[in-house]
Design a protein around this motif. Structure first.
Motif, PDB file in Angstrom:
ATOM      1  N   LEU A   1      -2.086  75.255  27.732  1.00  0.00           N
ATOM      2  CA  LEU A   1      -2.325  76.657  26.920  1.00  0.00           C
ATOM      3  C   LEU A   1      -2.343  77.934  27.881  1.00  0.00           C
ATOM      4  O   LEU A   1      -1.934  79.030  27.367  1.00  0.00           O
ATOM      5  N   THR A   2      -2.910  77.941  28.901  1.00  0.00           N
ATOM      6  CA  THR A   2      -2.797  78.862  29.953  1.00  0.00           C
ATOM      7  C   THR A   2      -1.356  79.326  30.229  1.00  0.00           C
ATOM      8  O   THR A   2      -1.104  80.678  29.888  1.00  0.00           O
ATOM      9  N   ALA A   3      -0.512  78.505  30.345  1.00  0.00           N
ATOM     10  CA  ALA A   3       1.074  78.823  30.667  1.00  0.00           C
ATOM     11  C   ALA A   3       1.639  79.399  29.282  1.00  0.00           C
ATOM     12  O   ALA A   3       2.250  80.511  29.651  1.00  0.00           O
ATOM     13  N   CYS A   4       1.213  78.699  28.174  1.00  0.00           N
ATOM     14  CA  CYS A   4       1.811  79.457  26.952  1.00  0.00           C
ATOM     15  C   CYS A   4       1.407  80.801  26.793  1.00  0.00           C
ATOM     16  O   CYS A   4       2.259  81.802  26.358  1.00  0.00           O
ATOM     17  N   THR A   5       0.176  81.149  27.055  1.00  0.00           N
ATOM     18  CA  THR A   5      -0.503  82.337  26.986  1.00  0.00           C
ATOM     19  C   THR A   5       0.238  83.300  27.911  1.00  0.00           C
ATOM     20  O   THR A   5       0.564  84.456  27.408  1.00  0.00           O
ATOM     21  N   HIS A   6       0.559  82.943  29.245  1.00  0.00           N
ATOM     22  CA  HIS A   6       1.176  83.718  30.311  1.00  0.00           C
ATOM     23  C   HIS A   6       2.692  84.054  29.820  1.00  0.00           C
ATOM     24  O   HIS A   6       3.039  85.075  30.013  1.00  0.00           O
ATOM     25  N   TYR A   7       3.135  82.900  29.425  1.00  0.00           N
ATOM     26  CA  TYR A   7       4.696  83.275  28.707  1.00  0.00           C
ATOM     27  C   TYR A   7       4.403  84.315  27.666  1.00  0.00           C
ATOM     28  O   TYR A   7       5.553  85.270  27.913  1.00  0.00           O
TER      29      TYR A   7
ATOM     30  N   SER B   1       6.787  84.358  21.285  1.00  0.00           N
ATOM     31  CA  SER B   1       5.957  83.142  21.039  1.00  0.00           C
ATOM     32  C   SER B   1       6.471  82.081  21.911  1.00  0.00           C
ATOM     33  O   SER B   1       7.595  81.938  21.975  1.00  0.00           O
ATOM     34  N   PRO B   2       5.643  81.288  22.546  1.00  0.00           N
ATOM     35  CA  PRO B   2       6.147  80.076  23.031  1.00  0.00           C
ATOM     36  C   PRO B   2       6.286  78.820  22.072  1.00  0.00           C
ATOM     37  O   PRO B   2       6.726  77.725  22.297  1.00  0.00           O
ATOM     38  N   VAL B   3       6.032  79.092  20.706  1.00  0.00           N
ATOM     39  CA  VAL B   3       6.266  78.136  19.631  1.00  0.00           C
ATOM     40  C   VAL B   3       7.687  77.774  19.733  1.00  0.00           C
ATOM     41  O   VAL B   3       8.810  78.422  19.745  1.00  0.00           O
ATOM     42  N   GLY B   4       7.912  76.356  19.858  1.00  0.00           N
ATOM     43  CA  GLY B   4       9.332  75.610  19.798  1.00  0.00           C
ATOM     44  C   GLY B   4       9.750  75.393  21.228  1.00  0.00           C
ATOM     45  O   GLY B   4      10.492  74.686  21.392  1.00  0.00           O
ATOM     46  N   ALA B   5       8.826  75.794  22.219  1.00  0.00           N
ATOM     47  CA  ALA B   5       9.314  75.632  23.659  1.00  0.00           C
ATOM     48  C   ALA B   5       9.792  74.102  23.889  1.00  0.00           C
ATOM     49  O   ALA B   5       8.857  73.578  23.312  1.00  0.00           O
ATOM     50  N   SER B   6      10.560  73.972  24.461  1.00  0.00           N
ATOM     51  CA  SER B   6      11.044  72.325  24.780  1.00  0.00           C
ATOM     52  C   SER B   6      10.002  71.687  25.954  1.00  0.00           C
ATOM     53  O   SER B   6       9.964  70.461  25.771  1.00  0.00           O
ATOM     54  N   TYR B   7       9.502  72.475  26.881  1.00  0.00           N
ATOM     55  CA  TYR B   7       8.752  72.075  27.845  1.00  0.00           C
ATOM     56  C   TYR B   7       7.340  71.583  27.470  1.00  0.00           C
ATOM     57  O   TYR B   7       6.607  72.624  26.722  1.00  0.00           O
TER      58      TYR B   7
ATOM     59  N   ALA C   1       2.458  66.678  19.343  1.00  0.00           N
ATOM     60  CA  ALA C   1       1.681  67.217  18.250  1.00  0.00           C
ATOM     61  C   ALA C   1       0.730  68.426  19.199  1.00  0.00           C
ATOM     62  O   ALA C   1       0.438  69.247  18.683  1.00  0.00           O
ATOM     63  N   TRP C   2       0.247  67.582  20.314  1.00  0.00           N
ATOM     64  CA  TRP C   2      -0.505  68.628  21.068  1.00  0.00           C
ATOM     65  C   TRP C   2       0.065  69.875  21.831  1.00  0.00           C
ATOM     66  O   TRP C   2      -0.307  70.977  21.706  1.00  0.00           O
ATOM     67  N   ALA C   3       1.258  69.703  22.141  1.00  0.00           N
ATOM     68  CA  ALA C   3       2.108  70.911  22.606  1.00  0.00           C
ATOM     69  C   ALA C   3       2.427  71.920  21.659  1.00  0.00           C
ATOM     70  O   ALA C   3       2.265  73.046  21.952  1.00  0.00           O
ATOM     71  N   SER C   4       2.884  71.369  20.346  1.00  0.00           N
ATOM     72  CA  SER C   4       2.953  72.241  19.372  1.00  0.00           C
ATOM     73  C   SER C   4       1.766  73.024  18.992  1.00  0.00           C
ATOM     74  O   SER C   4       1.950  74.283  18.609  1.00  0.00           O
ATOM     75  N   TYR C   5       0.631  72.317  18.821  1.00  0.00           N
ATOM     76  CA  TYR C   5      -0.616  73.061  18.697  1.00  0.00           C
ATOM     77  C   TYR C   5      -0.942  74.127  19.498  1.00  0.00           C
ATOM     78  O   TYR C   5      -1.182  75.193  19.011  1.00  0.00           O
ATOM     79  N   LEU C   6      -0.965  73.630  20.713  1.00  0.00           N
ATOM     80  CA  LEU C   6      -1.209  74.808  21.933  1.00  0.00           C
ATOM     81  C   LEU C   6      -0.252  75.854  22.127  1.00  0.00           C
ATOM     82  O   LEU C   6      -0.531  76.979  22.224  1.00  0.00           O
TER      83      LEU C   6
END
Length: 179
Positions: free
Chosen positions: A147-153, A160-166, A173-178
């Protein structure tokens, strides 16, 4: 601490070594919650660091990494127990202070904030049973780190980090939620 970066010649040289586009600054997790240290040390240190950053590239952007509160709050003190924060009743109360302080730091030098602590708050309020802290109640577990990495991105790119493959090995499910 921000102060340790100001007083460490290796850190200063690293900052001044390149024309950085972005430089993230983060204070030690407890320091911004202790009034004395925040006012006497964090604020002036942030200004000095920003000057070092801008001396190499006037277009560089300083971003503050807004940290998150401890899982159960608590009182934060210096090693000698001379200066302490209030006794935070929980994560949310500690996060209120951290959010306020990082915004104040950013405003003091016309910088931006990567609102990691607020992203944590939203995720924790939205999902029952979600734990972002490691067992020590302070550091992040894998979910918290992601979640920290998504926020920094999002803070750096404006996207938005939504849809990131990493996914860092998290379930889709958790990656998509975060994200």
């Amino acid at each position: 601490t921000l102060e340790s970066h100001v007083t460490d010649a290796v850190h200063v040289a690293k900052i001044q070594e390149h024309k950085w586009n972005y430089v993230f600054l983060q204070d030690q997790s407890q320091v911004p919650t202790i009034d004395f240290y925040f006012n006497a040390i964090s604020l002036p240190s942030a200004s000095i660091l920003d000057n070092y950053i801008k001396s190499q590239n006037s277009c560089a952007k300083t971003l503050f990494f807004m940290t998150w509160g401890r899982r159960f709050g608590g009182q934060q003190c210096d090693p000698s127990n001379t200066q302490c924060s209030v006794a935070f009743t929980d994560f949310g109360q500690m996060q209120d202070t951290l959010t306020s302080r990082y915004i104040q730091l950013a405003k003091s030098i016309d910088a931006s904030v990567s609102p990691v602590g607020e992203a944590w708050r939203l995720a924790l309020e939205d999902t029952t049973g979600l734990i972002l802290h490691d067992g020590d109640g302070s550091h992040p577990n894998l979910l918290g780190s992601y979640l920290t990495a998504c926020t920094h991105y999002a803070s750096v790119t404006g996207r938005s980090p939504v849809g990131a493959s990493y996914t860092a090995g998290l379930s889709p499910a958790w990656a998509s939620y975060l994200q």
